[in-house]
Design an enzyme around this catalytic site. Structure first.
Site, PDB file in Angstrom:
ATOM      1  N   ILE A  29       5.694  -9.256 -50.914  1.00 58.38           N
ATOM      2  CA  ILE A  29       5.407 -10.483 -51.674  1.00 58.38           C
ATOM      3  C   ILE A  29       5.168 -11.661 -50.727  1.00 58.38           C
ATOM      4  O   ILE A  29       4.237 -12.454 -50.919  1.00 58.38           O
ATOM      5  CB  ILE A  29       6.580 -10.772 -52.645  1.00 58.38           C
ATOM      6  CG1 ILE A  29       6.680  -9.646 -53.696  1.00 58.38           C
ATOM      7  CG2 ILE A  29       6.401 -12.132 -53.319  1.00 58.38           C
ATOM      8  CD1 ILE A  29       7.983  -9.655 -54.509  1.00 58.38           C
ATOM      9  N   ASP A  48      10.259 -14.485 -40.268  1.00 57.43           N
ATOM     10  CA  ASP A  48      10.608 -13.113 -40.625  1.00 57.43           C
ATOM     11  C   ASP A  48      11.316 -12.465 -39.432  1.00 57.43           C
ATOM     12  O   ASP A  48      11.139 -12.892 -38.287  1.00 57.43           O
ATOM     13  CB  ASP A  48       9.350 -12.297 -40.979  1.00 57.43           C
ATOM     14  CG  ASP A  48       9.673 -11.089 -41.864  1.00 57.43           C
ATOM     15  OD1 ASP A  48       9.282 -11.096 -43.039  1.00 57.43           O
ATOM     16  OD2 ASP A  48      10.339 -10.144 -41.384  1.00 57.43           O
ATOM     17  N   ASN A  90      11.663 -16.671 -49.678  1.00 57.12           N
ATOM     18  CA  ASN A  90      11.281 -15.388 -50.277  1.00 57.12           C
ATOM     19  C   ASN A  90      12.014 -14.194 -49.684  1.00 57.12           C
ATOM     20  O   ASN A  90      12.117 -13.154 -50.335  1.00 57.12           O
ATOM     21  CB  ASN A  90       9.754 -15.223 -50.126  1.00 57.12           C
ATOM     22  CG  ASN A  90       9.318 -13.822 -50.402  1.00 57.12           C
ATOM     23  OD1 ASN A  90       9.219 -13.403 -51.564  1.00 57.12           O
ATOM     24  ND2 ASN A  90       9.091 -13.037 -49.356  1.00 57.12           N
ATOM     25  N   SER A 142      14.931 -12.884 -59.008  1.00 53.35           N
ATOM     26  CA  SER A 142      14.651 -11.544 -59.552  1.00 53.35           C
ATOM     27  C   SER A 142      15.145 -11.499 -60.992  1.00 53.35           C
ATOM     28  O   SER A 142      16.067 -12.248 -61.358  1.00 53.35           O
ATOM     29  CB  SER A 142      15.399 -10.490 -58.729  1.00 53.35           C
ATOM     30  OG  SER A 142      15.365  -9.231 -59.380  1.00 53.35           O
ATOM     31  N   TYR A 155      23.452  -7.439 -55.460  1.00 51.09           N
ATOM     32  CA  TYR A 155      22.073  -7.938 -55.598  1.00 51.09           C
ATOM     33  C   TYR A 155      21.937  -8.812 -56.845  1.00 51.09           C
ATOM     34  O   TYR A 155      21.394  -9.925 -56.773  1.00 51.09           O
ATOM     35  CB  TYR A 155      21.102  -6.750 -55.640  1.00 51.09           C
ATOM     36  CG  TYR A 155      19.652  -7.168 -55.609  1.00 51.09           C
ATOM     37  CD1 TYR A 155      19.107  -7.775 -54.482  1.00 51.09           C
ATOM     38  CD2 TYR A 155      18.826  -6.965 -56.713  1.00 51.09           C
ATOM     39  CE1 TYR A 155      17.781  -8.168 -54.453  1.00 51.09           C
ATOM     40  CE2 TYR A 155      17.490  -7.352 -56.686  1.00 51.09           C
ATOM     41  CZ  TYR A 155      16.973  -7.957 -55.554  1.00 51.09           C
ATOM     42  OH  TYR A 155      15.660  -8.352 -55.530  1.00 51.09           O
ATOM     43  N   LYS A 159      21.061 -12.884 -56.795  1.00 55.07           N
ATOM     44  CA  LYS A 159      19.859 -13.470 -57.398  1.00 55.07           C
ATOM     45  C   LYS A 159      20.228 -14.437 -58.533  1.00 55.07           C
ATOM     46  O   LYS A 159      19.520 -15.425 -58.772  1.00 55.07           O
ATOM     47  CB  LYS A 159      18.912 -12.373 -57.873  1.00 55.07           C
ATOM     48  CG  LYS A 159      18.312 -11.563 -56.719  1.00 55.07           C
ATOM     49  CD  LYS A 159      17.487 -12.428 -55.751  1.00 55.07           C
ATOM     50  CE  LYS A 159      16.750 -11.609 -54.715  1.00 55.07           C
ATOM     51  NZ  LYS A 159      15.879 -12.413 -53.843  1.00 55.07           N
ATOM     52  N   VAL A 188       8.472  -4.332 -58.240  1.00 54.33           N
ATOM     53  CA  VAL A 188       7.157  -4.573 -57.642  1.00 54.33           C
ATOM     54  C   VAL A 188       6.891  -3.514 -56.571  1.00 54.33           C
ATOM     55  O   VAL A 188       7.784  -3.175 -55.793  1.00 54.33           O
ATOM     56  CB  VAL A 188       7.137  -5.985 -56.993  1.00 54.33           C
ATOM     57  CG1 VAL A 188       5.831  -6.233 -56.275  1.00 54.33           C
ATOM     58  CG2 VAL A 188       7.398  -7.048 -58.046  1.00 54.33           C
TER      59      VAL A 188
HETATM   60  P1  NAI Z   1       9.812  -6.434 -48.404  1.00 57.18           P
HETATM   61  O1  NAI Z   1      10.954  -5.631 -47.844  1.00 57.18           O
HETATM   62  O2  NAI Z   1       8.470  -5.810 -48.485  1.00 57.18           O
HETATM   63  O3  NAI Z   1       9.717  -7.823 -47.646  1.00 57.18           O
HETATM   64  C1  NAI Z   1      10.865  -8.562 -47.331  1.00 57.18           C
HETATM   65  C2  NAI Z   1      10.661  -9.277 -46.020  1.00 57.18           C
HETATM   66  O4  NAI Z   1      11.854 -10.030 -45.740  1.00 57.18           O
HETATM   67  C3  NAI Z   1      10.453  -8.301 -44.837  1.00 57.18           C
HETATM   68  O5  NAI Z   1       9.315  -8.683 -44.080  1.00 57.18           O
HETATM   69  C4  NAI Z   1      11.737  -8.447 -44.024  1.00 57.18           C
HETATM   70  O6  NAI Z   1      11.557  -8.276 -42.620  1.00 57.18           O
HETATM   71  C5  NAI Z   1      12.175  -9.868 -44.379  1.00 57.18           C
HETATM   72  N1  NAI Z   1      13.607 -10.020 -44.144  1.00 57.18           N
HETATM   73  C6  NAI Z   1      14.606  -9.283 -44.668  1.00 57.18           C
HETATM   74  N2  NAI Z   1      15.781  -9.668 -44.155  1.00 57.18           N
HETATM   75  C7  NAI Z   1      15.515 -10.669 -43.284  1.00 57.18           C
HETATM   76  C8  NAI Z   1      16.306 -11.465 -42.420  1.00 57.18           C
HETATM   77  N3  NAI Z   1      17.636 -11.280 -42.303  1.00 57.18           N
HETATM   78  N4  NAI Z   1      15.710 -12.403 -41.671  1.00 57.18           N
HETATM   79  C9  NAI Z   1      14.359 -12.572 -41.735  1.00 57.18           C
HETATM   80  N5  NAI Z   1      13.552 -11.855 -42.519  1.00 57.18           N
HETATM   81  C10 NAI Z   1      14.122 -10.909 -43.280  1.00 57.18           C
HETATM   82  O7  NAI Z   1      10.321  -6.859 -49.869  1.00 57.18           O
HETATM   83  P2  NAI Z   1       9.586  -7.576 -51.110  1.00 57.18           P
HETATM   84  O8  NAI Z   1       9.602  -6.611 -52.208  1.00 57.18           O
HETATM   85  O9  NAI Z   1       8.328  -8.228 -50.707  1.00 57.18           O
HETATM   86  O10 NAI Z   1      10.700  -8.676 -51.446  1.00 57.18           O
HETATM   87  C11 NAI Z   1      10.518 -10.064 -51.279  1.00 57.18           C
HETATM   88  C12 NAI Z   1      11.484 -10.787 -52.191  1.00 57.18           C
HETATM   89  O11 NAI Z   1      11.230 -10.401 -53.543  1.00 57.18           O
HETATM   90  C13 NAI Z   1      12.963 -10.495 -51.957  1.00 57.18           C
HETATM   91  O12 NAI Z   1      13.704 -11.688 -52.064  1.00 57.18           O
HETATM   92  C14 NAI Z   1      13.327  -9.555 -53.091  1.00 57.18           C
HETATM   93  O13 NAI Z   1      14.690  -9.641 -53.437  1.00 57.18           O
HETATM   94  C15 NAI Z   1      12.439 -10.094 -54.186  1.00 57.18           C
HETATM   95  N6  NAI Z   1      12.191  -9.150 -55.258  1.00 57.18           N
HETATM   96  C16 NAI Z   1      11.539  -7.963 -55.001  1.00 57.18           C
HETATM   97  C17 NAI Z   1      11.333  -7.078 -56.037  1.00 57.18           C
HETATM   98  C18 NAI Z   1      10.657  -5.771 -55.841  1.00 57.18           C
HETATM   99  O14 NAI Z   1      10.711  -4.941 -56.767  1.00 57.18           O
HETATM  100  N7  NAI Z   1      10.002  -5.527 -54.733  1.00 57.18           N
HETATM  101  C19 NAI Z   1      11.808  -7.371 -57.408  1.00 57.18           C
HETATM  102  C20 NAI Z   1      12.449  -8.642 -57.551  1.00 57.18           C
HETATM  103  C21 NAI Z   1      12.631  -9.489 -56.504  1.00 57.18           C
END
Ligand code: NAI
Length: 254
Positions: A29, A48, A90, A142, A155, A159, A188
């Site tokens: 995202i 990131d 994010n 979320s 989680y 959220k 997602v």
């Molecule tokens: P993703 O895993 O593809 O991307 C998350 C990014 O956050 C990664 O690039 C990761 O390196 C970075 N990250 C994680 N921990 C970190 C840290 N300690 N320091 C710096 N960067 C860090 O996940 P996605 O799905 O894009 O998730 C993005 C947001 O959307 C999150 O907050 C997640 O909780 C939320 N979300 C995702 C859903 C899904 O189904 N994919 C549903 C609802 C919410």
């Protein structure tokens, strides 16, 4: 529509002259938010753990958002002459434990990234927004913060905290040119969920179960969540603050 009206409506989606910071920008995202910001002319900073996938024209900062000192240093490293006016909190991590099985360490890890980093980024960037009486914050929450999901104790709680903090910030600074909103995605199809499915005993059955709980019958796409986040950050949403915008294929309506 007159030409002037046409120009105005495209202007609401224009981010030229704006400087946006996106956390969790390296994947899913967050990466889609970065792409859409660049398409709309924004100047973008990406935070990131691993920002290597982010396009070259973006200012990339490798930082662990769970490390308070590192976050402070990362923000301090930014050019103060180019203040951030648009912040996307994010980054997030998951946890697939129920409350009984969730260790204190896992609880803290989830809260450090999902909640404390959101708090800290807002705390570090709000003063310069307040100085200019202009700023927009969009937090990725979320549906897990709105409804109970099995095996998601930390989680869901984290959220829920993001949604509550979003509303508090919105009310606190509404009279100071600041808007703060959250997006609440359902499941997602990002690399995160791809990993979850790959780890399952039966990945196809896991996918079918996740798809099955969303009335629209599919997973969301990262760009569908990013579009909602961009809308909330844009001038088209100038009258919106404190809301939690649900993009979930109907999961919370069922
Ligand atoms: P993703 O895993 O593809 O991307 C998350 C990014 O956050 C990664 O690039 C990761 O390196 C970075 N990250 C994680 N921990 C970190 C840290 N300690 N320091 C710096 N960067 C860090 O996940 P996605 O799905 O894009 O998730 C993005 C947001 O959307 C999150 O907050 C997640 O909780 C939320 N979300 C995702 C859903 C899904 O189904 N994919 C549903 C609802 C919410």
């Amino acid at each position: 529509m007159t030409t002037a009206e046409g120009a105005r409506s495209s202007g609401a989606d224009n981010f030229e002259g704006r400087r946006a910071l996106v956390t969790g920008a390296g994947s899913g995202i967050g990466l889609s938010i970065v792409t859409k910001l660049l398409e709309r002319g924004a100047d973008v900073v990406a935070f990131d753990l691993d920002p290597s996938a982010v396009p070259a024209e973006v200012t990339k900062v490798a930082v662990d958002l769970s490390d308070v000192t590192a976050v402070r240093e990362a923000v301090a490293s930014l050019n103060p002459d180019e203040p951030i006016d648009t912040l996307f909190n994010n980054a997030g991590i998951g946890s697939t434990k129920n409350l009984v099985d969730c260790s204190v360490e896992e609880w803290d890890r989830v809260f450090d990234v999902n909640v404390r980093a959101t708090f800290l980024m807002c705390q570090l960037l709000l003063p310069s927004m307040l100085e200019r009486q202009h700023g927009v914050i969009v937090n990725t929450a979320s549906v897990a913060g709105m409804i109970g999901l099995t095996d998601r104790a930390a989680y869901c709680a984290s959220k829920g905290a993001v949604i509550a903090l979003t509303k508090q910030i919105a009310v606190q600074w509404a009279g100071h040119g600041i808007r703060c909103n959250s997006v609440c995605p359902g499941t997602v199809d990002s690399p995160w969920v791809g990993r979850l499915m790959a780890e399952a005993e039966d990945p196809e059955a896991r996918r079918a179960q996740l798809v099955g709980r969303q009335p629209l019958g599919r997973l969301g796409k990262p760009e569908e969540i990013a579009s909602a986040a961009i809308y909330l950050a844009s001038d088209a949403a100038a009258f919106i603050t404190g809301t939690d915008l649900v993009i979930d294929g109907g999961i919370t309506a069922a």
